[in-house]
Scaffold this motif. Structure first.
Motif, PDB file in Angstrom:
ATOM      1  N   ILE A  42      25.462  -9.514  30.529  1.00  0.00           N
ATOM      2  CA  ILE A  42      25.952  -9.019  29.243  1.00  0.00           C
ATOM      3  C   ILE A  42      25.523  -7.566  29.094  1.00  0.00           C
ATOM      4  O   ILE A  42      24.348  -7.233  29.231  1.00  0.00           O
ATOM      5  CB  ILE A  42      25.431  -9.854  28.066  1.00  0.00           C
ATOM      6  CG1 ILE A  42      25.923 -11.291  28.204  1.00  0.00           C
ATOM      7  CG2 ILE A  42      25.882  -9.252  26.732  1.00  0.00           C
ATOM      8  CD1 ILE A  42      25.451 -12.218  27.121  1.00  0.00           C
ATOM      9  N   LEU A  43      26.504  -6.718  28.844  1.00  0.00           N
ATOM     10  CA  LEU A  43      26.272  -5.291  28.639  1.00  0.00           C
ATOM     11  C   LEU A  43      26.616  -4.935  27.209  1.00  0.00           C
ATOM     12  O   LEU A  43      27.573  -5.466  26.643  1.00  0.00           O
ATOM     13  CB  LEU A  43      27.148  -4.453  29.581  1.00  0.00           C
ATOM     14  CG  LEU A  43      26.946  -4.686  31.066  1.00  0.00           C
ATOM     15  CD1 LEU A  43      28.082  -4.052  31.847  1.00  0.00           C
ATOM     16  CD2 LEU A  43      25.627  -4.116  31.505  1.00  0.00           C
ATOM     17  N   ASN A  44      25.853  -4.035  26.641  1.00  0.00           N
ATOM     18  CA  ASN A  44      26.162  -3.547  25.302  1.00  0.00           C
ATOM     19  C   ASN A  44      26.814  -2.187  25.428  1.00  0.00           C
ATOM     20  O   ASN A  44      26.213  -1.247  25.927  1.00  0.00           O
ATOM     21  CB  ASN A  44      24.882  -3.448  24.460  1.00  0.00           C
ATOM     22  CG  ASN A  44      25.187  -2.941  23.067  1.00  0.00           C
ATOM     23  OD1 ASN A  44      24.966  -1.786  22.770  1.00  0.00           O
ATOM     24  ND2 ASN A  44      25.702  -3.805  22.231  1.00  0.00           N
ATOM     25  N   GLY A  45      28.056  -2.106  25.006  1.00  0.00           N
ATOM     26  CA  GLY A  45      28.773  -0.838  24.982  1.00  0.00           C
ATOM     27  C   GLY A  45      28.558  -0.196  23.631  1.00  0.00           C
ATOM     28  O   GLY A  45      29.408  -0.316  22.756  1.00  0.00           O
ATOM     29  N   ASN A  49      31.010  -0.352  20.330  1.00  0.00           N
ATOM     30  CA  ASN A  49      30.703  -1.335  19.295  1.00  0.00           C
ATOM     31  C   ASN A  49      31.149  -2.736  19.697  1.00  0.00           C
ATOM     32  O   ASN A  49      31.697  -3.487  18.897  1.00  0.00           O
ATOM     33  CB  ASN A  49      31.327  -0.926  17.954  1.00  0.00           C
ATOM     34  CG  ASN A  49      30.688  -1.670  16.801  1.00  0.00           C
ATOM     35  OD1 ASN A  49      29.526  -2.032  16.864  1.00  0.00           O
ATOM     36  ND2 ASN A  49      31.453  -1.911  15.756  1.00  0.00           N
ATOM     37  N   ILE A  50      30.932  -3.079  20.983  1.00  0.00           N
ATOM     38  CA  ILE A  50      31.262  -4.422  21.487  1.00  0.00           C
ATOM     39  C   ILE A  50      30.399  -4.704  22.709  1.00  0.00           C
ATOM     40  O   ILE A  50      29.846  -3.795  23.311  1.00  0.00           O
ATOM     41  CB  ILE A  50      32.764  -4.541  21.829  1.00  0.00           C
ATOM     42  CG1 ILE A  50      33.169  -6.001  21.929  1.00  0.00           C
ATOM     43  CG2 ILE A  50      33.110  -3.789  23.094  1.00  0.00           C
ATOM     44  CD1 ILE A  50      34.590  -6.251  21.554  1.00  0.00           C
ATOM     45  N   ASN A  51      30.280  -5.951  23.056  1.00  0.00           N
ATOM     46  CA  ASN A  51      29.532  -6.365  24.234  1.00  0.00           C
ATOM     47  C   ASN A  51      30.507  -6.780  25.327  1.00  0.00           C
ATOM     48  O   ASN A  51      31.516  -7.432  25.051  1.00  0.00           O
ATOM     49  CB  ASN A  51      28.614  -7.540  23.898  1.00  0.00           C
ATOM     50  CG  ASN A  51      27.543  -7.146  22.913  1.00  0.00           C
ATOM     51  OD1 ASN A  51      26.689  -6.337  23.220  1.00  0.00           O
ATOM     52  ND2 ASN A  51      27.597  -7.704  21.716  1.00  0.00           N
ATOM     53  N   LEU A  52      30.195  -6.420  26.555  1.00  0.00           N
ATOM     54  CA  LEU A  52      30.992  -6.815  27.710  1.00  0.00           C
ATOM     55  C   LEU A  52      30.259  -7.926  28.443  1.00  0.00           C
ATOM     56  O   LEU A  52      29.058  -7.822  28.693  1.00  0.00           O
ATOM     57  CB  LEU A  52      31.201  -5.633  28.661  1.00  0.00           C
ATOM     58  CG  LEU A  52      31.907  -4.421  28.087  1.00  0.00           C
ATOM     59  CD1 LEU A  52      31.893  -3.275  29.097  1.00  0.00           C
ATOM     60  CD2 LEU A  52      33.332  -4.771  27.701  1.00  0.00           C
ATOM     61  N   VAL A  53      30.968  -8.970  28.798  1.00  0.00           N
ATOM     62  CA  VAL A  53      30.416 -10.062  29.592  1.00  0.00           C
ATOM     63  C   VAL A  53      31.045  -9.953  30.975  1.00  0.00           C
ATOM     64  O   VAL A  53      32.260 -10.108  31.121  1.00  0.00           O
ATOM     65  CB  VAL A  53      30.733 -11.442  28.969  1.00  0.00           C
ATOM     66  CG1 VAL A  53      30.200 -12.560  29.852  1.00  0.00           C
ATOM     67  CG2 VAL A  53      30.171 -11.539  27.560  1.00  0.00           C
TER      68      VAL A  53
END
Length: 122
Positions: A42-45, A49-53
């Motif tokens: 899980i990355l926080n962009g 303003n969203i998280n990438l899985v």
């Protein structure tokens, strides 16, 4: 409700993680599993303003997705991404939805940078 995560698939999670971190400025939040015990990163962009899985694609089959990055200053963001080594598929173009340009990541996911604009002839 709100959309909190967008899932991207990649054959090589390490390569995709490095791209998102080094080129797009995402921060690695954690390694975990969401679906059927399948490991994911899980990355926080922060700037998105969203998280990438990031999940491993099954059997090496391409499962490309599309992420649309909405920009308030397209020219600035386009320039900064190019400075980080992002290669856009073409130059910026005016579309019905606004000023846009697309690029792909190492896993062939498509990213569209767009500054939404209203074009009225009134």
């Amino acid at each position: 409700m709100e959309i909190k995560y967008i899932t991207l698939f990649a054959a090589d999670i390490s390569e995709e993680t490095a791209f998102c971190r080094d080129k797009l400025g995402c921060l690695v939040k954690k390694e975990t599993s969401f679906f059927d015990g399948q490991p994911c990163t899980i990355l926080n962009g922060q700037q998105f303003n969203i998280n990438l899985v990031l999940m491993k694609s099954k059997d090496g089959v391409k499962q490309a997705g599309t992420v649309i990055l909405n920009s308030k200053d397209f020219l600035k963001d386009h320039y900064e991404l190019r400075q980080k080594g992002i290669q856009f598929q073409s130059g910026p173009e005016y579309t019905a939805g606004g000023l846009a340009a697309a690029f792909t990541d190492p896993a062939a996911n498509r990213w569209l940078l767009v500054e939404e604009r209203e074009y009225n002839e009134d």
